[in-house]
Design an enzyme around this catalytic site. Structure first.
Site, PDB file in Angstrom:
ATOM      1  N   CYS A  72       0.816  -1.144   0.028  1.00 13.18           N
ATOM      2  CA  CYS A  72      -0.141  -0.083   0.116  1.00 13.18           C
ATOM      3  C   CYS A  72       0.696   1.321   0.042  1.00 13.18           C
ATOM      4  O   CYS A  72       0.458   2.232  -0.448  1.00 13.18           O
ATOM      5  CB  CYS A  72      -0.931  -0.148   1.186  1.00 13.18           C
ATOM      6  SG  CYS A  72       0.031  -0.262   2.571  1.00 13.18           S
ATOM      7  N   GLU A  81      -3.621   3.656  -8.391  1.00 15.20           N
ATOM      8  CA  GLU A  81      -2.850   2.673  -7.727  1.00 15.20           C
ATOM      9  C   GLU A  81      -2.614   1.400  -8.473  1.00 15.20           C
ATOM     10  O   GLU A  81      -3.664   1.082  -9.010  1.00 15.20           O
ATOM     11  CB  GLU A  81      -3.411   2.518  -6.368  1.00 15.20           C
ATOM     12  CG  GLU A  81      -2.558   1.199  -5.454  1.00 15.20           C
ATOM     13  CD  GLU A  81      -3.301   0.773  -4.250  1.00 15.20           C
ATOM     14  OE1 GLU A  81      -4.461   0.516  -4.182  1.00 15.20           O
ATOM     15  OE2 GLU A  81      -2.584   0.919  -3.494  1.00 15.20           O
TER      16      GLU A  81
END
Ligand code: NAP
Ligand code: MG
Length: 499
Positions: free
Chosen positions: A305, A402
């Site tokens: 992440c 992302e």
């Protein structure tokens, strides 16, 4: 030994049990009520490694009831002294270390990550989280607060902290056991009870941890672990007898959790996605900056992440840095995680591989310059070459979204203000990094970043004692450090009239 056989066997010759697994509800290992199961797959070999129960809403309900019963006043857990609670959590940390080799093998086989990384990072950090949090069980304190609306001495007013109750926790697949520990350790320290749902791709580590939780002596029903798909997570997020949900995963699912929690206005904390800027100034120690920036994106196959996925390089050193990174990327040994020489494993699943590959294709289609990588390796397993794009602009999908894979985008910059302007549009704010030899530059940059963690001349260096979490759409609340306890405590104010 073939690669496929090798994958399920660790360095000590230990192998993962092929036995069907059960899930943990109220201290018992059970199947799903309807008998449904799913397979957990080794992403290096694409072979099934174990069959796991697939929980439905009724199983989730059963687990929530068990957690509620374990939370009732008078239960073993609620009447246990904080000191004893702390000792059990500490014992769990010890058990993780005693079974480190086995847990690392499970992580490597279920997720694909290098065994050496699991053994060096995931498992020690898992143990550390339990050890660190164990000390907090006896340090959950309120305040005595002066009461001003009456004569001094008339009222005694103080706060006490109480566990929030039954917690639902939903976690992703990138650091399966460590994510479970980040979630469970503070819940236990705070004295809550919990239903944990691991990700469908990687259920095995949490289930093994469940056995260690029992061995540590944590009472039945305090920790319940239900394996299943997103619908099981959704049932947990919507359950009316769950007081709080803590979620780690994508921003998209995080928003669904928010909607699902509205029914009983449960408390929520969210650890979500990231697209973290990493900044290299021309005055940086370039060798260190290149090595650090490669680790920032390629560690854990880029399935992190906090991956430093958008790299800003000050113009005078741009080409030197890109050349250095390409050389680093091409040196990385990609292979089966259990091979001790492997530095990067396969992506976790076919679906994830296709997603990441979709981004690689979109980068090329949008005119980014592919400097290295971008191709699948072999025809079994979800192996992808470490990939670097330069010549990108902030509006390209590869820069804006992302990717959650080993794909780096490199942007040039002249001064900090250029970055601040571009980063205003970054919906994420999980981490950022800066490489510079100048203290003023480094800390001015750190101050300018709207991110929960800023790395200076380093990356990936987390610690159980340091809060971690996101600004903006990277989340609500913090994990780790004493800050995480706030996620699991209520504050009760008591006012007594002494007259
Ligand atoms: P995901 O798809 O959001 O899944 C996370 C968890 O939520 C899984 O257990 C998943 O179950 C479950 N889930 C799926 N749909 C759900 C629903 N409608 N309601 C409730 N639960 C649901 O994320 P992922 O692909 O596993 O993980 C990658 C993401 O996690 C990335 O965005 C990454 O940045 C983020 N992440 C954040 C942090 C942090 O600390 N901020 C740490 C690690 C990862 P299934 O697996 O069964 O679908
Ligand atoms: Mg798996």
């Amino acid at each position: 030994m073939t690669t496929a056989e090798q994958s399920a066997v660790g360095r000590t010759g230990q192998a993962i049990s092929p036995e069907p697994r059960r899930m943990l509800i109220d201290g018992a290992w059970v199947d799903a009520l309807d008998g449904a199961t799913f397979d957990s797959v080794d992403p290096a070999t694409e072979r099934v490694i174990a069959r796991v129960p697939r929980a439905g809403a009724r199983d989730v309900d059963r687990a929530v009831r068990a957690a509620r019963a374990a939370f009732e006043p008078g239960s073993r857990w609620r009447t246990m002294s904080p000191s004893k609670r702390g000792r059990l959590i500490h014992r769990l940390g010890d058990l993780v270390l005693e079974h480190a080799e086995e847990l690392a093998l499970i992580e490597s086989t279920d997720n694909g990550k290098p065994l050496t990384h699991a053994a060096f990072a995931d498992i020690p950090m898992t143990a550390d989280m339990f050890h660190y949090m164990s000390g907090w069980a006896t340090k959950i304190e309120g305040n005595t607060i002066p009461f001003s609306a009456a004569a001094p001495g008339r009222f005694l007013s103080f706060t006490q902290r109480e566990p929030v109750g039954v917690v639902g926790q939903i976690i992703p697949w990138n650091f399966p056991v460590m994510m479970a520990a980040w979630k469970l350790a503070p819940v236990l320290a705070a004295g809550c009870t919990v239903v944990l749902k691991p990700a469908e791709q990687t259920p095995l580590g949490a289930l093994r941890l469940g056995e260690l939780i029992q061995e540590a002596g944590i009472p039945d029903g305090v920790v319940n672990i239900v394996t299943g798909f997103g619908d099981a997570g959704a049932a947990l997020a919507a359950h009316h007898d769950v007081d709080k949900v803590a979620f780690t995963g994508s921003t998209e699912v995080g928003k669904e959790i928010v909607r699902a929690g509205a029914g009983n206005l449960k408390k929520l904390t969210l650890e979500l996605g990231g697209k973290s800027p990493n900044i290299i100034y021309a005055d940086a120690d370039l060798e260190r900056a290149v090595a650090g920036s490669a680790a920032a994106i390629f560690f854990n196959q880029g399935e992190s992440c906090m991956a430093g996925s958008r790299l800003y390089v000050q113009r005078p050193v741009l080409e030197d840095v890109v050349r250095g990174l390409v050389a680093e990327a091409e040196k990385i040994k990609v292979g089966v995680g259990t091979d001790p020489a492997t530095q990067m494993g396969p992506l976790v699943s076919r679906e994830q591989f296709d997603r990441v590959m979709g981004y690689v294709e979109s980068g090329t289609a949008e005119g980014a310059e592919l400097r290295t990588g971008g191709r699948r390796i072999g025809d079994t397993g979800h192996f992808l070459e470490p990939t670097i794009f330069s010549g990108v602009t902030p509006d390209m999908k590869v820069v804006a979204e992302e990717i959650f894979g080993p794909v780096l985008t490199v942007l040039p910059f002249d001064e900090l203000d250029d970055i601040v302007t571009v980063e205003r549009d970054n919906v994420y704010g999980l981490a950022a990094g800066v490489f510079s030899r100048d203290v003023g530059t480094a800390f001015r940059t750190a101050n300018a970043m709207r991110a929960g963690t800023v790395f200076v001349n380093t990356w990936n260096t987390l610690d159980a004692a340091l809060p971690f979490g996101g600004y903006k759409q990277s989340g609500w609340g913090r994990e780790m450090g004493h800050a995480v306890l706030e996620n699991y405590l209520e504050t009760k104010t008591i006012i007594a009239d002494l007259s």
